[in-house]
Design an enzyme around this catalytic site. Sequence first.
Site, PDB file in Angstrom:
ATOM      1  N   CYS A  27      -4.922  -8.290  10.247  1.00 49.73           N
ATOM      2  CA  CYS A  27      -5.963  -7.452   9.658  1.00 49.73           C
ATOM      3  C   CYS A  27      -5.350  -6.067   9.514  1.00 49.73           C
ATOM      4  CB  CYS A  27      -7.201  -7.401  10.548  1.00 49.73           C
ATOM      5  SG  CYS A  27      -8.417  -6.195   9.977  1.00 49.73           S
ATOM      6  N   CYS A  70      -8.269  -3.031  10.133  1.00 47.36           N
ATOM      7  CA  CYS A  70      -8.806  -2.757  11.478  1.00 47.36           C
ATOM      8  C   CYS A  70      -8.219  -3.788  12.432  1.00 47.36           C
ATOM      9  CB  CYS A  70     -10.345  -2.689  11.489  1.00 47.36           C
ATOM     10  SG  CYS A  70     -11.232  -4.039  10.713  1.00 47.36           S
ATOM     11  N   SER A  71      -9.012  -4.755  12.877  1.00 45.58           N
ATOM     12  CA  SER A  71      -8.451  -5.736  13.813  1.00 45.58           C
ATOM     13  C   SER A  71      -9.257  -7.019  13.785  1.00 45.58           C
ATOM     14  CB  SER A  71      -8.427  -5.155  15.219  1.00 45.58           C
ATOM     15  OG  SER A  71      -9.711  -4.663  15.522  1.00 45.58           O
ATOM     16  N   CYS A  72      -9.731  -7.434  12.600  1.00 42.97           N
ATOM     17  CA  CYS A  72     -10.535  -8.650  12.473  1.00 42.97           C
ATOM     18  C   CYS A  72      -9.747  -9.838  13.023  1.00 42.97           C
ATOM     19  CB  CYS A  72     -10.908  -8.885  11.018  1.00 42.97           C
ATOM     20  SG  CYS A  72     -11.913  -7.542  10.356  1.00 42.97           S
TER      21      CYS A  72
END
Lengths: 209, 219
Positions: free
Chosen positions: A111, A114-116
């Site tokens: 991702c 962000c940090s999906c």
Amino acid sequence: MNDDHRHDDSHDHGSELSEMQLRVRALETVLTEKGYVDPAALDAIVDAYETKIGPRNGARIVAKAWTDPEFKRRLLADATAAVRALGHESRVGDHLTALENTPKRHNMVVCTLCSCYPWEVLGLPPVWYKSAAYRSRAVKDPRSVLADFGVKLPDDTEVLVWDSTAESRYLVLPMRPAGTVGMSEDQLAELVSRDSMIGTGLAKTPGAH
Amino acid sequence: MDSVHDMGGTDGFGQVAPEPNEPVFHAPWEGRVLALQRAMGFAGAWNTDMSRFAQERLPPAIYLAVSYYKRWALAMESNVMERGLADPDEIAAGHALRPGRKLKRKLTAALAAQGLGRGSFARETNRPALFKIGDRVRAKNIHPKTHTRLPRYVRNHVGEVVVVHGCHVFPDAVAQSMENENPQWLYTVRFDGRELWGADADPTVKVSVDAFEPYLEPA
């Protein structure tokens, strides 16, 4: 060891920890006194992530796909429905897709914005997944990222990088290692590392450390 | 918005360094931040894209310098204050000084399992999809000042639609207003590595993004 990692884990731990401990406690107190949150519910959420929701859930899914062709077919067709039918602590979101690795094609998930990450099946993402180094390089030079993990793919294997930019979540179905004929689902699940389900690792070979 | 959170393709961040036997949380406050975020989301105080947008608006130097959960905590403080859920003097005091507002619902321990699950972002639509699998599409060269999920590294590049996901809540809209979901068709668009990174790039690499219809035009 890179700068990002050092920063997160040691550089200013002492001051940041104590400052953050106080700062977050203040925020929690305000939100509790305002009537928005219940600390007992917060305890339950922390406990679920510490003890129940983790990569073992994903490993069991992979091991089942390796041993049950009908489940594998359903997993690749509609991972949300296939995984939900297994029953997990955390209801799987509506938009899970399983990506099958083959000798010709290797899948890797990132991702960049962000940090999906597929929390329901892998738990919370590791620090490296959230790091600038991974988020920046995975889409531009994935083979060098794999080298950081000690993984070398054949030169002609296609590398598909999936940037999770919406609410779709991706689970990599790694290749079943050689030498595992006759192993039980439980034994196979032990070979499925978290990283193999993100695509930065391969499933472990029996007997290897 | 174009800021440092949009990291795809940036050089100079060094090697990826996995941490052996990494704990779930590195300090107790990290777990509290995560749980607070879940509980406030359940209560309807703000949505996921509002959390992301609050992080994107952190000063770039701060975004890059602080740890992941500290970024969450800073973004949460912004959302709490911007939405009038608490005032700066209360955050500073560490206590409520005025009564709270009424929120939609409250997460209790008995409901905690619900607070763990993700909702569905799919929405019904009568509008037909503009694109189908196999179509060549160009990611638009757009630079909204507000929240968007189209990364810079694909803008103005041509790829192929490989998945049609259905119609989903549009992050660009719902980050601005909880009520404005403005659902849009969502596609996975796959780009050749050389299209994105030039002729010298690894010819075996393909990169996909999940792109909403307003991000795309026929190529």
